[in-house]
Design a protein around this motif. Structure first.
Motif, mmCIF file in Angstrom:
data_model
loop_
_atom_site.group_PDB
_atom_site.id
_atom_site.type_symbol
_atom_site.label_atom_id
_atom_site.label_comp_id
_atom_site.label_asym_id
_atom_site.label_seq_id
_atom_site.Cartn_x
_atom_site.Cartn_y
_atom_site.Cartn_z
ATOM 1 N N UNK A 152 0.829 -1.213 0.000
ATOM 2 C CA UNK A 152 0.000 0.000 0.000
ATOM 3 C C UNK A 152 0.857 1.255 0.000
ATOM 4 N N UNK A 153 1.997 1.224 0.708
ATOM 5 C CA UNK A 153 2.898 2.386 0.746
ATOM 6 C C UNK A 153 3.500 2.649 -0.627
ATOM 7 N N UNK A 154 3.883 1.585 -1.298
ATOM 8 C CA UNK A 154 4.483 1.734 -2.623
ATOM 9 C C UNK A 154 3.455 2.215 -3.643
ATOM 10 N N UNK A 155 2.229 1.725 -3.524
ATOM 11 C CA UNK A 155 1.158 2.175 -4.416
ATOM 12 C C UNK A 155 0.951 3.685 -4.283
ATOM 13 N N UNK A 156 0.865 4.156 -3.022
ATOM 14 C CA UNK A 156 0.640 5.584 -2.785
ATOM 15 C C UNK A 156 1.777 6.422 -3.348
ATOM 16 N N UNK A 157 3.004 5.952 -3.157
ATOM 17 C CA UNK A 157 4.171 6.679 -3.651
ATOM 18 C C UNK A 157 4.164 6.747 -5.175
ATOM 19 N N UNK A 158 3.895 5.618 -5.825
ATOM 20 C CA UNK A 158 3.867 5.570 -7.286
ATOM 21 C C UNK A 158 2.805 6.503 -7.862
ATOM 22 N N UNK A 159 1.635 6.507 -7.252
ATOM 23 C CA UNK A 159 0.564 7.377 -7.741
ATOM 24 C C UNK A 159 0.991 8.840 -7.689
ATOM 25 N N UNK A 160 1.658 9.231 -6.620
ATOM 26 C CA UNK A 160 2.058 10.630 -6.471
ATOM 27 C C UNK A 160 3.131 11.038 -7.476
ATOM 28 N N UNK A 161 4.112 10.174 -7.709
ATOM 29 C CA UNK A 161 5.206 10.568 -8.610
ATOM 30 C C UNK A 161 4.849 10.380 -10.077
ATOM 31 N N UNK A 162 3.669 9.829 -10.349
ATOM 32 C CA UNK A 162 3.276 9.612 -11.752
ATOM 33 C C UNK A 162 3.099 10.911 -12.523
ATOM 34 N N UNK A 163 2.937 12.028 -11.816
ATOM 35 C CA UNK A 163 2.765 13.318 -12.506
ATOM 36 C C UNK A 163 4.086 13.844 -13.056
ATOM 37 N N UNK A 164 5.213 13.236 -12.665
ATOM 38 C CA UNK A 164 6.532 13.744 -13.025
ATOM 39 C C UNK A 164 7.081 13.044 -14.259
ATOM 40 N N UNK A 165 7.797 13.804 -15.098
ATOM 41 C CA UNK A 165 8.446 13.215 -16.270
ATOM 42 C C UNK A 165 9.804 12.633 -15.896
ATOM 43 N N UNK A 166 10.612 13.419 -15.212
ATOM 44 C CA UNK A 166 11.923 12.968 -14.751
ATOM 45 C C UNK A 166 11.874 12.816 -13.238
ATOM 46 N N UNK A 167 12.326 11.688 -12.751
ATOM 47 C CA UNK A 167 12.266 11.394 -11.322
ATOM 48 C C UNK A 167 13.637 11.554 -10.695
ATOM 49 N N UNK A 168 13.744 12.527 -9.787
ATOM 50 C CA UNK A 168 14.942 12.704 -8.985
ATOM 51 C C UNK A 168 14.513 12.721 -7.524
ATOM 52 N N UNK A 169 15.411 12.344 -6.660
ATOM 53 C CA UNK A 169 15.031 12.222 -5.255
ATOM 54 C C UNK A 169 14.514 13.534 -4.675
ATOM 55 N N UNK A 170 15.136 14.664 -5.030
ATOM 56 C CA UNK A 170 14.722 15.954 -4.467
ATOM 57 C C UNK A 170 13.274 16.289 -4.801
ATOM 58 N N UNK A 171 12.923 16.182 -6.085
ATOM 59 C CA UNK A 171 11.558 16.555 -6.476
ATOM 60 C C UNK A 171 10.551 15.520 -5.984
ATOM 61 N N UNK A 172 10.955 14.259 -5.911
ATOM 62 C CA UNK A 172 10.051 13.240 -5.372
ATOM 63 C C UNK A 172 9.758 13.487 -3.897
ATOM 64 N N UNK A 173 10.764 13.928 -3.156
ATOM 65 C CA UNK A 173 10.533 14.283 -1.751
ATOM 66 C C UNK A 173 9.570 15.462 -1.653
ATOM 67 N N UNK A 174 9.770 16.459 -2.514
ATOM 68 C CA UNK A 174 8.926 17.654 -2.464
ATOM 69 C C UNK A 174 7.472 17.330 -2.805
ATOM 70 N N UNK A 175 7.269 16.442 -3.746
ATOM 71 C CA UNK A 175 5.915 16.120 -4.200
ATOM 72 C C UNK A 175 5.203 15.154 -3.257
ATOM 73 N N UNK A 176 5.935 14.163 -2.750
ATOM 74 C CA UNK A 176 5.291 13.116 -1.943
ATOM 75 C C UNK A 176 5.287 13.409 -0.452
#
Length: 398
Positions: free
Chosen positions: A269-293
């Motif tokens: 369930x944790x991974x599902x929630x994380x994936x859904x949130x970062x799906x809006x991003x084209x390039x995935x970097x740790x900094x922006x993923x932290x900011x979004x999620x």
């Protein structure tokens, strides 16, 4: 000037993608692609999930040909933005190209006259060595002036230069003349389908211990479709492979949705929630993923996804930059929009703020618009109107 130009471009878009550690070499495809250098144009056209990019990447790596690579999105559907990215990609071969061509982008007349393309053609001809330009996801481009420019480039391309177009659809340009002169190499969906021996190698590389009967069944059910094979590999790692799973690939009318749902439901369930949130991003970097999620420690997620080769790839020549596979990304976005439209908008706003704080205004505006934060997008565009005008970026402003 170069620093100013570079600050408005996203570097991962003009870097060659990283190899998936589980990639298998398909000699028959490589042999066909070896004829690239005999043609003006290579077209790799197939629907999503057929392994188009992987096939071209493998050839680039093994051919040793100097290659400029541009991964396209709808945000590049603007002649000036498009050709600036081409220049950035080509700077790997011609380090001063962006500076040489910047004056052209400030003049609508010079741009319309294809002066920038003529200079590029001249540089390629004088270079002499073999050069390939890969345009990935070209189906995202619809602007008539861009296609007109590409037609001009192909018409006068020197013999040492080659263009490889990777797309889900046929290019929006007349190719009959090139076809008649045997200057076009075509790689189709049929060429990209995995054969039975390749399917066996595919799963062996992923440490999936399938016997010959299962391999034959996978071949029958997937018909060699790469996306389906990856989904089965992910399911196998979660002990979810069954004949019902295999049968569902062909029995379900929406194969994309079926496959991705199989993959998605295998996650925590944790991974599902994380994936859904970062799906809006084209390039995935740790900094922006932290900011979004809002998650502080995202490193384990990337390490796990990468180790499982689960629809996540390193992108470009910088460590820690990833991209979700388009099939999974499309599935997640649709699921997120349906489940929580308000969160969808809020996530885009967070991404916009992250890009804005780093001076990357084009993706910031794009995220504001995607999240329907029109006032914020307008304010940001209004602030930059002078800059857009000075660089002739009227279409970007529009």
């Amino acid at each position: 000037m170069k620093a100013l130009i570079d600050s408005s471009l996203i570097k991962t878009k003009y870097c060659i993608p990283r190899a998936n550690p589980s990639i298998i070499s398909r000699e028959r495809l490589l042999q066909k692609l070896d004829h690239v250098l005999e043609q003006t144009l290579t077209l790799v056209v197939a629907p999503m999930g057929y392994g188009k990019t992987t096939a071209v990447y493998e050839w680039v790596e093994k051919s040793g040909v100097q290659t400029a690579w541009l991964s396209l999105e709808e945000s590049e559907n603007d002649p000036i933005v498009f050709w600036r990215y081409i220049c950035a990609a080509m700077e790997k071969i011609f380090p001063d190209l962006a500076d040489r061509l910047e004056y052209v982008f400030s003049s609508p007349q010079l741009l319309e006259a294809n002066v920038h393309i003529n200079i590029l053609i001249d540089r390629l001809a004088k270079h002499g060595a073999k050069v390939a330009l890969v345009l990935d996801d070209l189906h995202t481009i619809s602007h008539a002036q861009i296609w007109k420019g590409l037609a001009h480039l192909l018409a006068y391309l020197p013999a040492n230069a080659h263009v490889i177009m990777v797309s889900r659809a046929e290019p929006a340009m007349a190719l009959a003349g090139f076809e008649l002169r045997s200057q076009v190499l075509r790689i189709t969906a049929k060429d990209l389908l995995f054969r039975r021996d390749e399917i066996a190698d595919f799963y062996l590389k992923r440490n999936c211990a399938f016997d010959k009967q299962i391999i034959d069944e996978i071949g029958s059910y997937t018909e060699g479709w790469a996306a389906a094979m990856v989904a089965i590999a992910v399911s196998a790692q979660n002990d979810r492979v069954s004949r019902e799973t295999l049968h569902g690939i062909t029995a379900n009318a929406d194969r994309y949705h079926y496959l991705m749902n199989e993959v998605f439901e295998s996650y925590s369930s944790e991974k599902k929630a994380f994936l859904l949130k970062i799906s809006i991003l084209e390039s995935l970097q740790e900094d922006i993923c932290r900011a979004v999620t809002g998650e502080d420690n995202v490193t384990p997620f990337f390490e796990e996804m990468r180790s499982r080769n689960a629809f996540l790839a390193l992108f470009g020549d910088e460590d820690g930059v990833y991209r979700l596979h388009p099939i999974l990304k499309d599935f997640l976005l649709k699921k997120l929009k349906q489940a929580d439209p308000d969160e969808f908008a809020e996530l885009h706003a967070k991404a916009a703020l992250w890009y804005r704080s780093r001076g990357l205004l084009a993706p910031a505006v794009s995220h504001y618009l995607s999240g329907r934060r029109y006032s914020e997008a307008f304010d940001l565009i209004e602030m930059q109107l002078g800059s857009f005008a000075s660089k002739n970026e009227y279409e970007t402003a529009h």
